[in-house]
Motif scaffolding. Structure first.
Motif, PDB file in Angstrom:
ATOM      1  N   LEU A 199       1.552  -7.599   3.050  1.00  0.00           N
ATOM      2  CA  LEU A 199       2.709  -8.109   3.980  1.00  0.00           C
ATOM      3  C   LEU A 199       3.248  -9.171   3.099  1.00  0.00           C
ATOM      4  CD1 LEU A 199       4.523  -8.331   6.469  1.00  0.00           C
ATOM      5  CD2 LEU A 199       2.937 -10.100   7.302  1.00  0.00           C
ATOM      6  N   LEU A 200       2.653 -10.251   2.441  1.00  0.00           N
ATOM      7  CA  LEU A 200       3.148 -11.330   1.473  1.00  0.00           C
ATOM      8  C   LEU A 200       3.845 -10.674   0.534  1.00  0.00           C
ATOM      9  CD1 LEU A 200       3.656 -14.314   1.498  1.00  0.00           C
ATOM     10  CD2 LEU A 200       1.431 -14.409   0.579  1.00  0.00           C
ATOM     11  N   ASN A 201       3.271  -9.797  -0.132  1.00  0.00           N
ATOM     12  CA  ASN A 201       3.789  -9.123  -1.388  1.00  0.00           C
ATOM     13  C   ASN A 201       5.057  -8.361  -1.107  1.00  0.00           C
ATOM     14  OD1 ASN A 201       3.754  -8.181  -3.945  1.00  0.00           O
ATOM     15  ND2 ASN A 201       2.977  -5.980  -3.318  1.00  0.00           N
ATOM     16  N   ALA A 202       5.281  -7.534   0.161  1.00  0.00           N
ATOM     17  CA  ALA A 202       6.207  -6.996   0.313  1.00  0.00           C
ATOM     18  C   ALA A 202       7.501  -8.063   0.642  1.00  0.00           C
ATOM     19  CB  ALA A 202       6.363  -6.231   1.867  1.00  0.00           C
ATOM     20  N   LEU A 203       7.316  -9.584   1.240  1.00  0.00           N
ATOM     21  CA  LEU A 203       8.098 -10.307   1.525  1.00  0.00           C
ATOM     22  C   LEU A 203       8.742 -11.145   0.177  1.00  0.00           C
ATOM     23  CD1 LEU A 203       9.696 -12.618   3.232  1.00  0.00           C
ATOM     24  CD2 LEU A 203       7.503 -13.909   2.895  1.00  0.00           C
ATOM     25  N   ASN A 204       7.522 -11.295  -0.949  1.00  0.00           N
ATOM     26  CA  ASN A 204       7.952 -11.670  -2.125  1.00  0.00           C
ATOM     27  C   ASN A 204       8.736 -10.502  -2.954  1.00  0.00           C
ATOM     28  OD1 ASN A 204       6.524 -14.168  -1.566  1.00  0.00           O
ATOM     29  ND2 ASN A 204       4.566 -13.421  -2.538  1.00  0.00           N
ATOM     30  N   ASN A 205       8.477  -9.456  -2.808  1.00  0.00           N
ATOM     31  CA  ASN A 205       9.265  -8.417  -3.586  1.00  0.00           C
ATOM     32  C   ASN A 205      10.625  -8.134  -2.672  1.00  0.00           C
ATOM     33  OD1 ASN A 205       7.678  -8.312  -5.925  1.00  0.00           O
ATOM     34  ND2 ASN A 205       6.239  -7.123  -4.697  1.00  0.00           N
ATOM     35  N   GLU A 206      10.800  -8.716  -1.682  1.00  0.00           N
ATOM     36  CA  GLU A 206      12.191  -8.452  -1.027  1.00  0.00           C
ATOM     37  C   GLU A 206      12.292  -7.139  -0.501  1.00  0.00           C
ATOM     38  OE1 GLU A 206      15.395  -9.838  -3.333  1.00  0.00           O
ATOM     39  OE2 GLU A 206      14.898 -11.627  -3.387  1.00  0.00           O
TER      40      GLU A 206
END
Length: 102
Positions: free
Chosen positions: A52-59
């Motif tokens: 989830l955090l990765n999806a946020l960081n990768n927009e």
């Protein structure tokens, strides 16, 4: 058995084995990749927080999507740890009915 509660951002799937015993309940927080597994002993596992955090960081998701998923997780965990989750209560009643007819 699957449940799709109205006005919620999660679903629940109850997984039952061939002996008609609960294996686990699987909560899927929608709009983002975040999952919660509850075992029969009520042990709780949160899955995919890093994704989830990765999806946020990768927009791949927006800040609002991230906050929504985290807020839904918090609400869900509150009801699960208090043993006051409406879907689990509903499942228990439904499973008794289902078990009686199969």
């Amino acid at each position: 058995m699957q449940y799709f509660p109205k006005d919620a951002h999660h679903t629940m799937t109850a997984v039952i084995n061939e002996k008609r015993e609960i294996v686990h309940w699987y909560f899927d927080i929608t709009l983002a990749n975040l999952d919660v597994v509850v075992l029969p002993n009520r042990e709780i596992f949160v899955l995919d927080e890093a994704e989830l955090l990765n999806a946020l960081n990768n927009e791949k998701i927006t800040d609002d999507d991230y906050r929504l998923a985290k807020a839904e997780l918090d609400k869900l965990l509150t009801t699960l740890t208090a043993d006051n989750n409406d879907l689990l209560k509903r499942w228990e009643a439904d499973f008794k009915t289902l078990h009686a007819v199969i």
